[in-house]
Design an enzyme around this catalytic site. Structure first.
Site, PDB file in Angstrom:
ATOM      1  CD  GLN A  95      -2.641  -1.101   2.618  1.00 45.67           C
ATOM      2  OE1 GLN A  95      -2.413  -0.646   3.517  1.00 45.67           O
ATOM      3  NE2 GLN A  95      -3.449  -2.082   2.517  1.00 45.67           N
ATOM      4  CG  HIS A 159      -2.694  -0.688   7.948  1.00 42.39           C
ATOM      5  ND1 HIS A 159      -3.349  -1.008   9.212  1.00 42.39           N
ATOM      6  CD2 HIS A 159      -3.009  -0.988   6.704  1.00 42.39           C
ATOM      7  CE1 HIS A 159      -4.438  -1.759   8.724  1.00 42.39           C
ATOM      8  NE2 HIS A 159      -4.265  -2.010   7.310  1.00 42.39           N
ATOM      9  CD  GLU A 253     -13.935   3.587  14.832  1.00 41.48           C
ATOM     10  OE1 GLU A 253     -13.865   2.434  15.552  1.00 41.48           O
ATOM     11  OE2 GLU A 253     -13.276   4.573  14.978  1.00 41.48           O
ATOM     12  CE1 TYR A 263     -12.502  10.415  17.695  1.00 41.09           C
ATOM     13  CE2 TYR A 263     -10.177  10.972  18.643  1.00 41.09           C
ATOM     14  CZ  TYR A 263     -11.391  11.431  18.235  1.00 41.09           C
ATOM     15  OH  TYR A 263     -11.897  12.716  18.465  1.00 41.09           O
ATOM     16  CE1 TYR A 274      -9.017  -7.691   7.246  1.00 33.02           C
ATOM     17  CE2 TYR A 274      -7.047  -7.425   8.547  1.00 33.02           C
ATOM     18  CZ  TYR A 274      -8.207  -6.821   7.807  1.00 33.02           C
ATOM     19  OH  TYR A 274      -8.246  -5.615   7.262  1.00 33.02           O
TER      20      TYR A 274
END
Length: 379
Positions: A95, A159, A253, A263, A274
């Protein structure tokens, strides 16, 4: 028979020409159903490779990043420039790569842009933010300077977070992912993983940040307990930062970000592990954790986010739009103050990586599936 053939041939030519004009004028664009009526999906540009972020220049052109490490200028008619020169080397794996790009709030004067990327290090890679001057004539970046980089640089390719948003005081919010295998660091105020930081344009720390002067905490941290925030925007009326973030197996979210607040990730979440589907952490709520205002189970894999304030689609005004990768759609969230009152899903069938409102008051999307810039027009 000849007198009869000529009109048939002529009619066929006229029909073909008509179809071509029909397509060029945009009337052949696919329609998508919406609660506001049918919407045309116009292809503005194509030929991009994994486009990640879109920023509008004052003259109507667009600046687009491609994850493999290229940045291009795109004309309003869809012409792609050559890749800009002097873009730093990126960790283009998984990513990672070249990610968000935004203009300086004073771009008309300073010609400065800010961009985030996965920066390779000796140990692995980390999310970094650089500023540079944009030379549109020479198609190059000048005075490139890294103004922020995560302290943590673990191995791995997932991430990175990386959305960039300027607040109304000219400070820059930077979203930082937990790097997947290091999720417990999201609760550690001595780590940049799983955080949102707030810095000045030169990389220094604003003195009113919540952790300035607090032992054991990095002063640039604005909020913590995030997993992987890939959508962020200021509320057009309040100026408060709203974000969305990826959950694991469920638990995406939407959050309203408050300074110094937790959070929850990975202690409080609606997501599941997963593969096994097992519970993560303690549960879905806790007194000291800021609750989300909306969540998705199962996950839609959100990316990109924009508040709609334009006039092109009046019935959408005041809505929050969120792109989706896994479910390949655009979600419209109707709002009443800080509450989500309704969700509508526009089925586009493409991985939507970024969502921006253009200067024409229309929504522009980055289609990661086919490497295109799309625009939503009222039918």
């Amino acid at each position: 028979m000849l007198p009869f053939r000529r009109p048939l041939v002529a009619a066929a030519l006229v029909s073909a020409l008509g179809l071509a004009l029909h397509s060029l004028s945009g009337f052949a664009e696919p329609l998508v159903r919406s609660e506001a009526g049918p919407v045309k999906v116009a292809v503005i540009a194509q030929g991009l490779e994994i486009p990640w972020s879109l920023a509008f220049l004052p003259d109507g052109r667009m600046l687009v990043t491609e994850r493999p490490g290229r940045m291009r200028v795109v004309s309003p008619s869809g012409e792609l420039s050559a890749p800009l020169k002097n873009v730093p080397k990126v960790h283009a794996k998984g990513q990672g790569g070249l990610l968000d790009v935004v203009l300086s709030p004073r771009f008309a004067d300073d010609r400065t842009i800010f961009f985030s990327y996965a920066e390779p290090t000796e140990r692995g890679a980390h999310t970094a933010v650089a500023r540079a001057t944009l030379d549109l004539e020479g198609l190059s970046l000048g005075d490139v300077k890294v103004i922020f980089a995560q302290h943590d640089d673990p191995p791995g390719n997932n991430h990175w977070g990386s959305r960039l948003v300027f607040d109304r005081d000219g400070n820059l919010y930077v979203t930082l992912g937990d790097r997947f295998d290091y999720r417990d660091k999201a609760q550690d105020l001595g780590s940049h993983l799983g955080k949102i930081v707030r810095i000045r344009p030169d990389g220094s720390v604003p003195p009113d940040n919540p952790y300035v002067g607090k032992a054991g905490a990095l002063p640039e941290i604005w909020s913590y307990g995030h997993r992987n925030v890939q959508g962020a925007a200021l509320h057009p009326e309040t100026g408060v930062l709203w974000v969305h973030e990826h959950g694991p197996q469920g638990g995406d979210e939407v959050n309203i970000v408050k300074p110094g607040r937790n959070y929850g990730w990975p202690v409080i979440t609606h997501g599941r592990e997963y593969g096994t589907g097992l519970k993560i952490g303690e549960g879905t709520e806790r007194k000291d954790v800021e609750p989300s205002i909306h969540y998705w189970v199962p996950s839609i894999a959100p990316s990109g986010m924009a508040f709609y304030t334009g006039d092109a689609m009046p019935k959408w005004k005041g809505s929050l739009f969120v792109g989706a990768l896994k479910i390949r759609l655009l979600a419209r969230l109707a709002l009443d103050g800080n509450r989500v009152t309704h969700e509508e899903r526009l089925d586009l069938g493409k991985r939507i990586r970024d969502v921006r409102q253009g200067p024409d008051g229309k929504l522009y999307l980055l289609d990661e599936s086919d490497g295109r810039i799309l625009r939503l027009d009222p039918a």
